[in-house]
Design a protein around this motif. Structure first.
Motif, short mmCIF file in Angstrom:
data_model
loop_
_atom_site.label_atom_id
_atom_site.label_comp_id
_atom_site.label_asym_id
_atom_site.label_seq_id
_atom_site.Cartn_x
_atom_site.Cartn_y
_atom_site.Cartn_z
N LEU A 59 0.85 -1.19 0.00
CA LEU A 59 0.00 0.00 0.00
C LEU A 59 0.88 1.24 0.00
O LEU A 59 1.81 1.35 0.81
CB LEU A 59 -0.90 0.02 1.23
N TYR A 60 0.57 2.16 -0.90
CA TYR A 60 1.34 3.40 -1.03
C TYR A 60 0.39 4.59 -1.04
O TYR A 60 -0.76 4.48 -1.43
CB TYR A 60 2.13 3.41 -2.35
N ALA A 61 0.93 5.74 -0.63
CA ALA A 61 0.19 6.99 -0.67
C ALA A 61 1.12 8.08 -1.18
O ALA A 61 2.30 8.12 -0.80
CB ALA A 61 -0.34 7.36 0.71
N LEU A 62 0.62 8.94 -2.02
CA LEU A 62 1.40 10.05 -2.55
C LEU A 62 1.53 11.11 -1.45
O LEU A 62 0.53 11.67 -0.99
CB LEU A 62 0.73 10.61 -3.80
N ASP A 63 2.78 11.37 -1.03
CA ASP A 63 2.98 12.23 0.14
C ASP A 63 2.53 13.67 -0.07
O ASP A 63 2.01 14.30 0.85
CB ASP A 63 4.42 12.17 0.65
N GLU A 64 2.65 14.20 -1.29
CA GLU A 64 2.19 15.56 -1.54
C GLU A 64 0.67 15.69 -1.35
O GLU A 64 0.18 16.69 -0.83
CB GLU A 64 2.55 16.01 -2.97
N ASP A 65 -0.06 14.65 -1.75
CA ASP A 65 -1.51 14.67 -1.60
C ASP A 65 -1.92 14.47 -0.14
O ASP A 65 -2.92 15.03 0.32
CB ASP A 65 -2.16 13.62 -2.49
N GLN A 78 3.10 2.98 2.90
CA GLN A 78 4.37 3.65 2.57
C GLN A 78 4.07 4.90 1.76
O GLN A 78 3.24 4.86 0.85
CB GLN A 78 5.25 2.72 1.75
N THR A 79 4.76 5.98 2.06
CA THR A 79 4.56 7.20 1.28
C THR A 79 5.60 7.28 0.17
O THR A 79 6.72 6.79 0.31
CB THR A 79 4.66 8.46 2.17
N VAL A 80 5.20 7.87 -0.94
CA VAL A 80 6.09 8.07 -2.08
C VAL A 80 5.91 9.49 -2.60
O VAL A 80 4.83 10.08 -2.49
CB VAL A 80 5.84 7.06 -3.23
N ASP A 81 6.99 10.03 -3.18
CA ASP A 81 6.91 11.32 -3.85
C ASP A 81 6.69 11.06 -5.34
O ASP A 81 6.51 9.91 -5.75
CB ASP A 81 8.17 12.15 -3.58
N TYR A 82 6.70 12.12 -6.15
CA TYR A 82 6.44 11.92 -7.58
C TYR A 82 7.50 11.04 -8.26
O TYR A 82 7.13 10.15 -9.05
CB TYR A 82 6.26 13.26 -8.30
N PRO A 83 8.80 11.22 -7.98
CA PRO A 83 9.76 10.27 -8.57
C PRO A 83 9.50 8.83 -8.12
O PRO A 83 9.67 7.88 -8.90
CB PRO A 83 11.12 10.79 -8.08
N GLY A 84 9.06 8.65 -6.87
CA GLY A 84 8.72 7.32 -6.39
C GLY A 84 7.50 6.75 -7.10
O GLY A 84 7.42 5.54 -7.35
N PHE A 85 6.55 7.62 -7.44
CA PHE A 85 5.37 7.23 -8.21
C PHE A 85 5.81 6.67 -9.56
O PHE A 85 5.37 5.58 -9.98
CB PHE A 85 4.50 8.47 -8.38
#
Length: 99
Positions: A59-65, A78-85
């Motif tokens: 499970l991931y979540a976009l950290d900016e959002d 787990q949080t991801v940024d746009y490069p992680g996306f």
């Protein structure tokens, strides 16, 4: 073949989250973006359903959002940024965006 599922719509607006959860395979992943992050609100049936998923489903979540909505990711997410996306999209054999 593992699939990354991307969900961006509020779980309170329609049944996409429920449909997505039913179709997740053992090695799939779910990335919550946009209003789909409201599924992470504490003490909701949506969060409980996510926390009960088998450990093999990432499970991931976009950290900016998350930050834009004033939410925090639970331990299971787990949080991801746009490069992680972008990296997630290349890691999985298939990508399914729930439009």
């Amino acid at each position: 073949m593992a699939t990354l599922h991307i969900l961006s719509h509020s779980p309170f607006a329609d049944s996409r989250l429920v449909s997505c959860l039913r179709l997740l395979g053992a090695n799939d992943a779910l990335l919550l973006t946009g209003d789909a992050l409201y599924a992470l609100q504490p003490n909701t049936a949506n969060l409980q359903a996510l926390q009960l998923l088998p450990a093999g489903i990432a499970l991931y979540a976009l950290d900016e959002d998350l930050a834009a909505r004033g939410l925090a990711a639970p331990e299971r997410v787990q949080t991801v940024d746009y490069p992680g996306f972008v990296e997630l999209c290349s890691r999985y054999a298939k990508v399914n965006s729930w439009l």
